[in-house]
Design an enzyme around this catalytic site. Structure first.
Site, PDB file in Angstrom:
ATOM      1  N   PHE A  48     -24.381 -35.483  34.738  1.00  0.00           N
ATOM      2  CA  PHE A  48     -25.868 -35.325  34.213  1.00  0.00           C
ATOM      3  C   PHE A  48     -26.057 -35.108  32.891  1.00  0.00           C
ATOM      4  O   PHE A  48     -26.790 -34.338  32.373  1.00  0.00           O
ATOM      5  CB  PHE A  48     -26.728 -33.946  35.065  1.00  0.00           C
ATOM      6  CG  PHE A  48     -26.993 -33.962  36.446  1.00  0.00           C
ATOM      7  CD1 PHE A  48     -26.458 -35.048  37.041  1.00  0.00           C
ATOM      8  CD2 PHE A  48     -27.071 -32.740  37.280  1.00  0.00           C
ATOM      9  CE1 PHE A  48     -26.504 -34.971  38.476  1.00  0.00           C
ATOM     10  CE2 PHE A  48     -27.327 -32.774  38.665  1.00  0.00           C
ATOM     11  CZ  PHE A  48     -26.918 -33.911  39.255  1.00  0.00           C
ATOM     12  N   GLY A  59     -19.278 -47.386  45.260  1.00  0.00           N
ATOM     13  CA  GLY A  59     -18.919 -48.778  45.325  1.00  0.00           C
ATOM     14  C   GLY A  59     -18.437 -49.161  46.899  1.00  0.00           C
ATOM     15  O   GLY A  59     -18.503 -48.280  47.841  1.00  0.00           O
ATOM     16  N   TYR A  77     -26.187 -49.625  42.727  1.00  0.00           N
ATOM     17  CA  TYR A  77     -25.828 -49.559  41.288  1.00  0.00           C
ATOM     18  C   TYR A  77     -24.463 -49.960  40.876  1.00  0.00           C
ATOM     19  O   TYR A  77     -24.240 -50.979  40.028  1.00  0.00           O
ATOM     20  CB  TYR A  77     -25.662 -48.027  41.076  1.00  0.00           C
ATOM     21  CG  TYR A  77     -25.441 -47.375  39.677  1.00  0.00           C
ATOM     22  CD1 TYR A  77     -25.142 -48.411  38.678  1.00  0.00           C
ATOM     23  CD2 TYR A  77     -24.940 -45.993  39.514  1.00  0.00           C
ATOM     24  CE1 TYR A  77     -24.746 -47.874  37.339  1.00  0.00           C
ATOM     25  CE2 TYR A  77     -24.601 -45.878  38.324  1.00  0.00           C
ATOM     26  CZ  TYR A  77     -24.313 -46.590  37.093  1.00  0.00           C
ATOM     27  OH  TYR A  77     -23.829 -46.156  36.047  1.00  0.00           O
ATOM     28  N   ASN A  88     -25.157 -40.025  48.147  1.00  0.00           N
ATOM     29  CA  ASN A  88     -24.503 -39.807  46.810  1.00  0.00           C
ATOM     30  C   ASN A  88     -23.167 -40.455  46.768  1.00  0.00           C
ATOM     31  O   ASN A  88     -22.602 -40.881  47.659  1.00  0.00           O
ATOM     32  CB  ASN A  88     -24.846 -38.513  46.252  1.00  0.00           C
ATOM     33  CG  ASN A  88     -25.064 -38.374  44.679  1.00  0.00           C
ATOM     34  OD1 ASN A  88     -24.439 -39.073  44.171  1.00  0.00           O
ATOM     35  ND2 ASN A  88     -25.966 -37.650  44.288  1.00  0.00           N
ATOM     36  N   ASN A 140     -17.043 -41.537  38.624  1.00  0.00           N
ATOM     37  CA  ASN A 140     -17.473 -41.031  37.288  1.00  0.00           C
ATOM     38  C   ASN A 140     -17.478 -39.496  37.629  1.00  0.00           C
ATOM     39  O   ASN A 140     -17.773 -38.867  38.753  1.00  0.00           O
ATOM     40  CB  ASN A 140     -18.921 -41.509  37.431  1.00  0.00           C
ATOM     41  CG  ASN A 140     -20.176 -40.509  37.920  1.00  0.00           C
ATOM     42  OD1 ASN A 140     -20.457 -39.778  37.485  1.00  0.00           O
ATOM     43  ND2 ASN A 140     -20.278 -41.214  39.339  1.00  0.00           N
ATOM     44  N   ARG A 141     -17.525 -38.600  36.427  1.00  0.00           N
ATOM     45  CA  ARG A 141     -17.842 -37.496  36.428  1.00  0.00           C
ATOM     46  C   ARG A 141     -18.568 -36.811  35.176  1.00  0.00           C
ATOM     47  O   ARG A 141     -18.473 -36.213  34.374  1.00  0.00           O
ATOM     48  CB  ARG A 141     -16.530 -36.592  36.355  1.00  0.00           C
ATOM     49  CG  ARG A 141     -15.391 -37.084  35.214  1.00  0.00           C
ATOM     50  CD  ARG A 141     -14.285 -36.074  35.220  1.00  0.00           C
ATOM     51  NE  ARG A 141     -13.335 -36.467  34.207  1.00  0.00           N
ATOM     52  CZ  ARG A 141     -12.402 -37.092  34.480  1.00  0.00           C
ATOM     53  NH1 ARG A 141     -12.084 -37.400  35.580  1.00  0.00           N
ATOM     54  NH2 ARG A 141     -11.421 -37.633  33.497  1.00  0.00           N
ATOM     55  N   SER A 174     -24.765 -34.276  43.758  1.00  0.00           N
ATOM     56  CA  SER A 174     -23.614 -34.989  42.814  1.00  0.00           C
ATOM     57  C   SER A 174     -22.660 -33.954  42.942  1.00  0.00           C
ATOM     58  O   SER A 174     -22.722 -32.902  42.799  1.00  0.00           O
ATOM     59  CB  SER A 174     -24.265 -34.953  41.549  1.00  0.00           C
ATOM     60  OG  SER A 174     -23.253 -35.172  40.394  1.00  0.00           O
ATOM     61  N   LYS A 227     -31.832 -36.254  48.035  1.00  0.00           N
ATOM     62  CA  LYS A 227     -30.496 -37.105  48.070  1.00  0.00           C
ATOM     63  C   LYS A 227     -29.560 -36.214  48.587  1.00  0.00           C
ATOM     64  O   LYS A 227     -29.232 -35.154  47.958  1.00  0.00           O
ATOM     65  CB  LYS A 227     -30.525 -37.726  46.840  1.00  0.00           C
ATOM     66  CG  LYS A 227     -29.388 -38.685  46.739  1.00  0.00           C
ATOM     67  CD  LYS A 227     -29.231 -39.494  45.535  1.00  0.00           C
ATOM     68  CE  LYS A 227     -28.359 -40.501  45.683  1.00  0.00           C
ATOM     69  NZ  LYS A 227     -28.506 -41.410  44.107  1.00  0.00           N
ATOM     70  N   ASN A 272     -20.392 -33.252  40.356  1.00  0.00           N
ATOM     71  CA  ASN A 272     -20.025 -33.169  39.060  1.00  0.00           C
ATOM     72  C   ASN A 272     -20.738 -32.074  38.532  1.00  0.00           C
ATOM     73  O   ASN A 272     -20.494 -31.743  37.155  1.00  0.00           O
ATOM     74  CB  ASN A 272     -20.179 -34.407  38.215  1.00  0.00           C
ATOM     75  CG  ASN A 272     -19.385 -35.627  38.962  1.00  0.00           C
ATOM     76  OD1 ASN A 272     -18.098 -35.549  39.319  1.00  0.00           O
ATOM     77  ND2 ASN A 272     -20.073 -36.881  39.148  1.00  0.00           N
ATOM     78  N   THR A 273     -21.676 -31.317  38.997  1.00  0.00           N
ATOM     79  CA  THR A 273     -22.310 -30.248  38.499  1.00  0.00           C
ATOM     80  C   THR A 273     -21.728 -28.928  39.476  1.00  0.00           C
ATOM     81  O   THR A 273     -21.772 -28.849  40.578  1.00  0.00           O
ATOM     82  CB  THR A 273     -23.708 -30.094  38.525  1.00  0.00           C
ATOM     83  OG1 THR A 273     -24.102 -31.187  37.609  1.00  0.00           O
ATOM     84  CG2 THR A 273     -24.374 -28.839  38.105  1.00  0.00           C
TER      85      THR A 273
END
Length: 357
Positions: free
Chosen positions: A120, A268, A318, A244, A116-117, A181, A215, A183-184
Protein backbone atom coordinates in the site's frame (compact mmCIF):
# COMPACT_ATOMS: atom_id res chain seq x y z
CA UNK A 1 4.57 -3.88 -31.61
CA UNK A 2 4.21 -3.66 -27.83
CA UNK A 3 4.91 -7.35 -27.33
CA UNK A 4 8.18 -6.97 -29.22
CA UNK A 5 9.06 -3.88 -27.16
CA UNK A 6 8.30 -5.77 -23.96
CA UNK A 7 10.27 -8.86 -24.98
CA UNK A 8 13.33 -6.97 -26.22
CA UNK A 9 13.46 -3.97 -23.90
CA UNK A 10 11.00 -3.56 -21.02
CA UNK A 11 11.45 -6.95 -19.41
CA UNK A 12 15.17 -6.20 -19.00
CA UNK A 13 14.40 -3.34 -16.60
CA UNK A 14 13.20 -3.48 -13.00
CA UNK A 15 9.42 -3.92 -13.01
CA UNK A 16 8.67 -1.12 -10.56
CA UNK A 17 10.90 1.34 -12.42
CA UNK A 18 8.98 0.67 -15.63
CA UNK A 19 5.72 1.09 -13.74
CA UNK A 20 6.71 4.50 -12.36
CA UNK A 21 7.81 5.66 -15.80
CA UNK A 22 4.46 4.55 -17.20
CA UNK A 23 2.58 6.47 -14.51
CA UNK A 24 4.60 9.60 -15.26
CA UNK A 25 3.87 9.32 -18.98
CA UNK A 26 0.16 8.85 -18.31
CA UNK A 27 0.18 11.77 -15.92
CA UNK A 28 1.68 13.99 -18.60
CA UNK A 29 -0.97 12.72 -21.01
CA UNK A 30 -3.67 13.56 -18.48
CA UNK A 31 -2.45 17.16 -18.56
CA UNK A 32 -2.31 17.36 -22.39
CA UNK A 33 -5.89 18.15 -23.45
CA UNK A 34 -5.58 17.88 -27.23
CA UNK A 35 -3.66 14.59 -27.32
CA UNK A 36 -5.79 13.15 -24.55
CA UNK A 37 -9.03 14.03 -26.32
CA UNK A 38 -7.82 12.58 -29.63
CA UNK A 39 -6.85 9.31 -27.99
CA UNK A 40 -10.16 9.18 -26.16
CA UNK A 41 -12.11 9.77 -29.36
CA UNK A 42 -10.21 6.94 -31.02
CA UNK A 43 -9.96 4.36 -28.23
CA UNK A 44 -12.76 4.90 -25.71
CA UNK A 45 -15.75 2.52 -25.92
CA UNK A 46 -18.48 4.02 -28.12
CA UNK A 47 -20.74 1.05 -28.72
CA UNK A 48 -24.07 1.62 -26.96
CA UNK A 49 -24.37 -2.15 -26.54
CA UNK A 50 -21.42 -2.10 -24.13
CA UNK A 51 -23.03 0.36 -21.75
CA UNK A 52 -24.08 -1.11 -18.42
CA UNK A 53 -25.41 0.17 -15.14
CA UNK A 54 -24.24 -1.12 -11.77
CA UNK A 55 -25.22 0.19 -8.33
CA UNK A 56 -26.69 3.30 -9.92
CA UNK A 57 -23.54 4.19 -11.88
CA UNK A 58 -23.45 4.17 -15.69
CA UNK A 59 -20.36 2.53 -17.22
CA UNK A 60 -19.44 2.91 -20.92
CA UNK A 61 -18.06 -0.63 -20.86
CA UNK A 62 -18.02 -3.45 -18.29
CA UNK A 63 -14.22 -3.70 -18.55
CA UNK A 64 -12.14 -1.54 -16.23
CA UNK A 65 -8.73 -1.22 -14.62
CA UNK A 66 -8.32 -2.78 -11.19
CA UNK A 67 -6.82 -1.06 -8.19
CA UNK A 68 -3.05 -1.26 -7.83
CA UNK A 69 -2.01 0.48 -11.02
CA UNK A 70 -2.84 4.12 -10.27
CA UNK A 71 -2.25 4.13 -6.54
CA UNK A 72 -2.52 7.90 -6.07
CA UNK A 73 -5.19 8.91 -8.60
CA UNK A 74 -2.43 10.50 -10.68
CA UNK A 75 -3.57 9.61 -14.20
CA UNK A 76 -7.23 8.60 -14.36
CA UNK A 77 -7.90 10.61 -17.51
CA UNK A 78 -4.88 9.19 -19.28
CA UNK A 79 -6.11 5.68 -18.51
CA UNK A 80 -9.66 6.51 -19.61
CA UNK A 81 -8.24 7.80 -22.90
CA UNK A 82 -6.95 4.29 -23.62
CA UNK A 83 -10.40 2.76 -23.34
CA UNK A 84 -11.04 1.55 -19.81
CA UNK A 85 -14.70 1.70 -18.85
CA UNK A 86 -13.71 2.65 -15.31
CA UNK A 87 -10.55 3.20 -13.32
CA UNK A 88 -10.24 2.03 -9.73
CA UNK A 89 -7.52 3.99 -7.95
CA UNK A 90 -5.62 2.96 -4.83
CA UNK A 91 -5.22 1.24 -2.58
CA UNK A 92 -5.22 4.52 -0.63
CA UNK A 93 -4.64 4.71 3.11
CA UNK A 94 -5.59 7.44 5.56
CA UNK A 95 -1.94 8.35 6.06
CA UNK A 96 0.88 8.44 3.54
CA UNK A 97 3.26 5.49 3.70
CA UNK A 98 6.25 4.29 1.67
CA UNK A 99 5.23 0.63 1.49
CA UNK A 100 7.62 -2.28 1.78
CA UNK A 101 11.33 -2.13 0.88
CA UNK A 102 12.34 -2.61 -2.76
CA UNK A 103 12.54 -4.80 -4.74
CA UNK A 104 8.86 -5.60 -4.29
CA UNK A 105 7.46 -6.20 -7.77
CA UNK A 106 8.50 -9.25 -9.84
CA UNK A 107 7.47 -10.47 -13.27
CA UNK A 108 6.90 -14.15 -13.95
CA UNK A 109 6.92 -13.81 -17.73
CA UNK A 110 6.47 -17.47 -18.67
CA UNK A 111 3.32 -17.59 -16.55
CA UNK A 112 2.12 -14.11 -17.53
CA UNK A 113 1.98 -13.27 -13.86
CA UNK A 114 3.48 -10.92 -11.32
CA UNK A 115 4.27 -11.15 -7.63
CA UNK A 116 4.03 -7.97 -5.60
CA UNK A 117 4.57 -7.02 -2.00
CA UNK A 118 4.14 -3.28 -2.48
CA UNK A 119 2.49 -2.76 0.89
CA UNK A 120 0.00 0.00 0.00
CA UNK A 121 2.64 2.55 -0.96
CA UNK A 122 0.76 5.82 -1.49
CA UNK A 123 0.68 9.49 -0.56
CA UNK A 124 -2.38 9.27 1.61
CA UNK A 125 -6.06 10.13 1.42
CA UNK A 126 -5.65 13.90 1.62
CA UNK A 127 -3.32 14.01 -1.41
CA UNK A 128 -5.57 11.69 -3.42
CA UNK A 129 -8.58 13.84 -2.54
CA UNK A 130 -6.84 16.95 -3.87
CA UNK A 131 -6.21 15.21 -7.19
CA UNK A 132 -9.73 13.85 -7.44
CA UNK A 133 -11.19 17.33 -6.90
CA UNK A 134 -9.51 18.68 -10.01
CA UNK A 135 -11.84 19.30 -12.95
CA UNK A 136 -11.73 16.66 -15.69
CA UNK A 137 -12.10 17.17 -19.40
CA UNK A 138 -12.89 13.50 -20.08
CA UNK A 139 -15.77 11.47 -18.66
CA UNK A 140 -14.37 8.70 -16.48
CA UNK A 141 -15.93 6.50 -13.82
CA UNK A 142 -13.59 6.46 -10.83
CA UNK A 143 -13.68 3.91 -8.04
CA UNK A 144 -11.60 4.50 -4.92
CA UNK A 145 -10.08 1.55 -3.10
CA UNK A 146 -9.14 2.14 0.56
CA UNK A 147 -7.04 0.09 2.95
CA UNK A 148 -5.57 0.16 6.45
CA UNK A 149 -2.50 2.24 7.25
CA UNK A 150 0.22 -0.20 8.26
CA UNK A 151 1.25 1.51 11.51
CA UNK A 152 -2.33 1.75 12.75
CA UNK A 153 -3.06 -1.09 15.21
CA UNK A 154 -5.82 -3.50 14.27
CA UNK A 155 -8.08 -2.31 17.07
CA UNK A 156 -8.14 1.14 15.43
CA UNK A 157 -8.68 -0.16 11.88
CA UNK A 158 -12.34 0.93 11.74
CA UNK A 159 -11.42 4.52 12.56
CA UNK A 160 -8.58 4.45 10.01
CA UNK A 161 -10.85 3.25 7.19
CA UNK A 162 -13.50 5.77 8.20
CA UNK A 163 -10.96 8.60 7.97
CA UNK A 164 -10.18 7.65 4.37
CA UNK A 165 -13.85 7.23 3.54
CA UNK A 166 -14.72 10.68 4.86
CA UNK A 167 -12.12 12.29 2.57
CA UNK A 168 -12.64 10.17 -0.53
CA UNK A 169 -16.22 8.89 -0.70
CA UNK A 170 -17.67 12.25 -1.82
CA UNK A 171 -15.22 12.26 -4.75
CA UNK A 172 -15.73 8.66 -5.84
CA UNK A 173 -18.31 7.04 -8.09
CA UNK A 174 -17.97 4.02 -5.82
CA UNK A 175 -15.85 3.10 -2.79
CA UNK A 176 -14.10 -0.22 -2.10
CA UNK A 177 -13.01 -1.55 1.29
CA UNK A 178 -9.88 -3.64 0.71
CA UNK A 179 -9.40 -6.21 3.45
CA UNK A 180 -7.71 -8.79 1.24
CA UNK A 181 -4.18 -7.69 0.37
CA UNK A 182 -1.58 -10.14 1.69
CA UNK A 183 1.04 -7.41 2.07
CA UNK A 184 -0.22 -5.55 5.16
CA UNK A 185 0.22 -7.62 8.35
CA UNK A 186 -3.10 -8.64 9.86
CA UNK A 187 -5.23 -7.12 7.11
CA UNK A 188 -6.79 -10.36 5.91
CA UNK A 189 -7.90 -11.11 9.46
CA UNK A 190 -10.48 -8.36 8.93
CA UNK A 191 -12.29 -10.63 6.43
CA UNK A 192 -13.81 -12.65 9.26
CA UNK A 193 -17.45 -11.67 9.45
CA UNK A 194 -17.23 -10.81 13.13
CA UNK A 195 -14.61 -8.14 12.40
CA UNK A 196 -15.81 -7.20 8.95
CA UNK A 197 -19.36 -6.30 9.94
CA UNK A 198 -18.54 -3.33 12.22
CA UNK A 199 -15.93 -2.11 9.74
CA UNK A 200 -18.34 -2.10 6.83
CA UNK A 201 -21.15 -0.63 8.90
CA UNK A 202 -19.04 2.34 9.91
CA UNK A 203 -17.57 2.93 6.46
CA UNK A 204 -21.03 2.73 4.92
CA UNK A 205 -22.29 5.30 7.43
CA UNK A 206 -19.43 7.66 6.57
CA UNK A 207 -19.67 7.05 2.83
CA UNK A 208 -23.29 8.13 2.73
CA UNK A 209 -24.81 7.68 -0.72
CA UNK A 210 -21.58 6.54 -2.37
CA UNK A 211 -21.95 2.86 -3.35
CA UNK A 212 -19.81 0.65 -1.11
CA UNK A 213 -18.15 -2.61 -2.17
CA UNK A 214 -15.82 -5.03 -0.40
CA UNK A 215 -12.85 -6.79 -2.02
CA UNK A 216 -12.07 -10.34 -0.92
CA UNK A 217 -9.15 -12.74 -1.28
CA UNK A 218 -9.14 -15.89 -3.42
CA UNK A 219 -7.62 -17.78 -0.50
CA UNK A 220 -10.77 -17.67 1.63
CA UNK A 221 -12.36 -21.01 2.40
CA UNK A 222 -15.65 -21.60 0.61
CA UNK A 223 -17.67 -21.26 3.81
CA UNK A 224 -16.01 -17.89 4.48
CA UNK A 225 -16.87 -16.72 0.96
CA UNK A 226 -20.48 -17.64 1.67
CA UNK A 227 -20.37 -15.76 4.97
CA UNK A 228 -19.04 -12.59 3.31
CA UNK A 229 -21.65 -12.90 0.58
CA UNK A 230 -24.42 -13.17 3.15
CA UNK A 231 -23.01 -10.18 5.01
CA UNK A 232 -22.94 -8.10 1.83
CA UNK A 233 -26.62 -8.84 1.27
CA UNK A 234 -27.52 -8.25 4.91
CA UNK A 235 -25.78 -4.86 4.99
CA UNK A 236 -27.13 -3.83 1.61
CA UNK A 237 -23.67 -3.36 0.08
CA UNK A 238 -23.45 -2.34 -3.56
CA UNK A 239 -21.21 -5.23 -4.48
CA UNK A 240 -18.33 -7.64 -3.93
CA UNK A 241 -15.04 -7.57 -5.84
CA UNK A 242 -13.51 -11.02 -6.30
CA UNK A 243 -10.64 -11.48 -6.11
CA UNK A 244 -7.42 -9.91 -4.86
CA UNK A 245 -4.01 -11.55 -5.29
CA UNK A 246 -3.25 -14.99 -3.87
CA UNK A 247 -0.53 -16.20 -1.53
CA UNK A 248 -0.69 -19.59 -3.27
CA UNK A 249 1.80 -20.63 -5.93
CA UNK A 250 -0.04 -23.46 -7.65
CA UNK A 251 0.33 -23.89 -11.39
CA UNK A 252 3.56 -21.95 -11.86
CA UNK A 253 6.21 -23.21 -14.25
CA UNK A 254 9.55 -24.44 -13.02
CA UNK A 255 11.30 -21.72 -15.03
CA UNK A 256 9.82 -19.09 -12.73
CA UNK A 257 10.99 -20.66 -9.48
CA UNK A 258 12.98 -17.59 -8.42
CA UNK A 259 10.06 -15.21 -8.82
CA UNK A 260 7.62 -17.67 -7.28
CA UNK A 261 9.82 -17.86 -4.18
CA UNK A 262 9.37 -14.16 -3.53
CA UNK A 263 6.92 -13.24 -0.78
CA UNK A 264 3.80 -11.35 -1.81
CA UNK A 265 0.58 -11.67 -3.74
CA UNK A 266 0.46 -13.49 -7.07
CA UNK A 267 -1.71 -12.12 -9.87
CA UNK A 268 -2.20 -12.92 -13.54
CA UNK A 269 -2.91 -16.12 -15.44
CA UNK A 270 -2.33 -18.58 -12.54
CA UNK A 271 -5.18 -16.91 -10.63
CA UNK A 272 -7.69 -17.37 -13.46
CA UNK A 273 -9.32 -20.62 -12.36
CA UNK A 274 -9.74 -19.73 -8.69
CA UNK A 275 -11.03 -16.26 -9.42
CA UNK A 276 -13.69 -17.71 -11.72
CA UNK A 277 -14.55 -20.36 -9.13
CA UNK A 278 -15.09 -17.70 -6.45
CA UNK A 279 -17.24 -15.65 -8.83
CA UNK A 280 -19.47 -18.62 -9.58
CA UNK A 281 -19.85 -19.39 -5.89
CA UNK A 282 -20.78 -15.80 -5.12
CA UNK A 283 -23.32 -15.72 -7.96
CA UNK A 284 -24.92 -18.93 -6.73
CA UNK A 285 -25.13 -17.45 -3.24
CA UNK A 286 -26.37 -13.92 -3.90
CA UNK A 287 -27.84 -14.01 -7.41
CA UNK A 288 -28.30 -10.45 -8.55
CA UNK A 289 -28.90 -9.00 -5.07
CA UNK A 290 -25.49 -7.33 -5.16
CA UNK A 291 -23.23 -6.51 -8.09
CA UNK A 292 -20.25 -8.82 -8.62
CA UNK A 293 -16.99 -7.46 -9.99
CA UNK A 294 -14.62 -10.15 -11.25
CA UNK A 295 -10.85 -9.68 -11.33
CA UNK A 296 -7.96 -12.11 -11.40
CA UNK A 297 -6.36 -13.77 -14.41
CA UNK A 298 -8.31 -11.69 -16.93
CA UNK A 299 -6.23 -11.56 -20.11
CA UNK A 300 -8.50 -11.14 -23.13
CA UNK A 301 -12.05 -10.88 -24.42
CA UNK A 302 -12.62 -14.60 -23.87
CA UNK A 303 -11.96 -14.15 -20.15
CA UNK A 304 -14.20 -11.09 -19.93
CA UNK A 305 -16.99 -12.90 -21.76
CA UNK A 306 -16.69 -15.92 -19.46
CA UNK A 307 -16.88 -13.72 -16.35
CA UNK A 308 -19.98 -11.95 -17.67
CA UNK A 309 -21.68 -15.27 -18.39
CA UNK A 310 -20.79 -16.43 -14.88
CA UNK A 311 -22.56 -13.45 -13.33
CA UNK A 312 -20.11 -10.55 -13.17
CA UNK A 313 -21.63 -7.17 -13.92
CA UNK A 314 -18.18 -5.62 -14.23
CA UNK A 315 -14.79 -7.16 -15.00
CA UNK A 316 -11.39 -5.73 -14.12
CA UNK A 317 -7.82 -6.44 -15.14
CA UNK A 318 -4.35 -5.23 -14.24
CA UNK A 319 -1.58 -7.75 -14.91
CA UNK A 320 -2.78 -8.17 -18.48
CA UNK A 321 -1.87 -4.56 -19.20
CA UNK A 322 1.75 -5.28 -18.32
CA UNK A 323 1.91 -8.03 -20.94
CA UNK A 324 -0.52 -6.62 -23.54
CA UNK A 325 0.28 -2.91 -23.45
CA UNK A 326 -1.73 0.32 -23.66
CA UNK A 327 -4.20 -0.84 -26.35
CA UNK A 328 -5.36 -3.75 -24.22
CA UNK A 329 -8.68 -2.24 -23.11
CA UNK A 330 -9.48 -1.05 -26.63
CA UNK A 331 -8.95 -4.55 -28.02
CA UNK A 332 -11.11 -6.11 -25.30
CA UNK A 333 -13.95 -3.65 -25.94
CA UNK A 334 -13.74 -4.17 -29.70
CA UNK A 335 -13.90 -7.92 -29.16
CA UNK A 336 -16.89 -7.61 -26.84
CA UNK A 337 -18.79 -5.52 -29.38
CA UNK A 338 -18.18 -8.09 -32.09
CA UNK A 339 -19.18 -10.98 -29.86
CA UNK A 340 -22.42 -9.31 -28.80
CA UNK A 341 -23.41 -8.83 -32.43
CA UNK A 342 -22.40 -12.38 -33.35
CA UNK A 343 -24.63 -13.82 -30.62
CA UNK A 344 -27.51 -11.48 -31.38
CA UNK A 345 -27.45 -9.43 -28.19
CA UNK A 346 -28.35 -5.76 -28.16
CA UNK A 347 -26.83 -5.09 -24.72
CA UNK A 348 -24.08 -6.55 -22.58
CA UNK A 349 -26.59 -6.64 -19.73
CA UNK A 350 -28.32 -9.53 -21.52
CA UNK A 351 -25.18 -11.64 -21.14
CA UNK A 352 -24.68 -11.26 -17.39
CA UNK A 353 -25.37 -14.53 -15.60
CA UNK A 354 -26.28 -16.51 -18.73
CA UNK A 355 -24.05 -19.48 -17.89
CA UNK A 356 -23.75 -21.90 -20.76
CA UNK A 357 -24.86 -19.50 -23.49
Amino acid sequence: MYRLLFAQVLRRFDAETVHHLTIRALRVLSLAPIVKRRLYNRLAPRDEALRIQAFGVHFPSPFGLAAGFDKDAACVEGLAAFGFGHVEVGTITAHAQPGNPRPRLFRLVSDRAIVNRMGFNNRGAAQAARRLRRPRSLPVVVGVNIGKTKVVPEELAVRDYATSAAKLAPLADYLVVNVSSPNTPGLRDLQSVERLRPLLEEVRRVAGRTPLLVKIAPDLADEDIDAVADLAVDLGLAGVIATNTTIGREGLSASEAAGAAEAGGLSGRPLKARSLEVLRRLRARVGDQVALVSVGGVEDVDDVWERLLAGATLVQGYTGMIYEGPLWAWRVNRGLSRRLRRHGYSSVREVVGRVGV
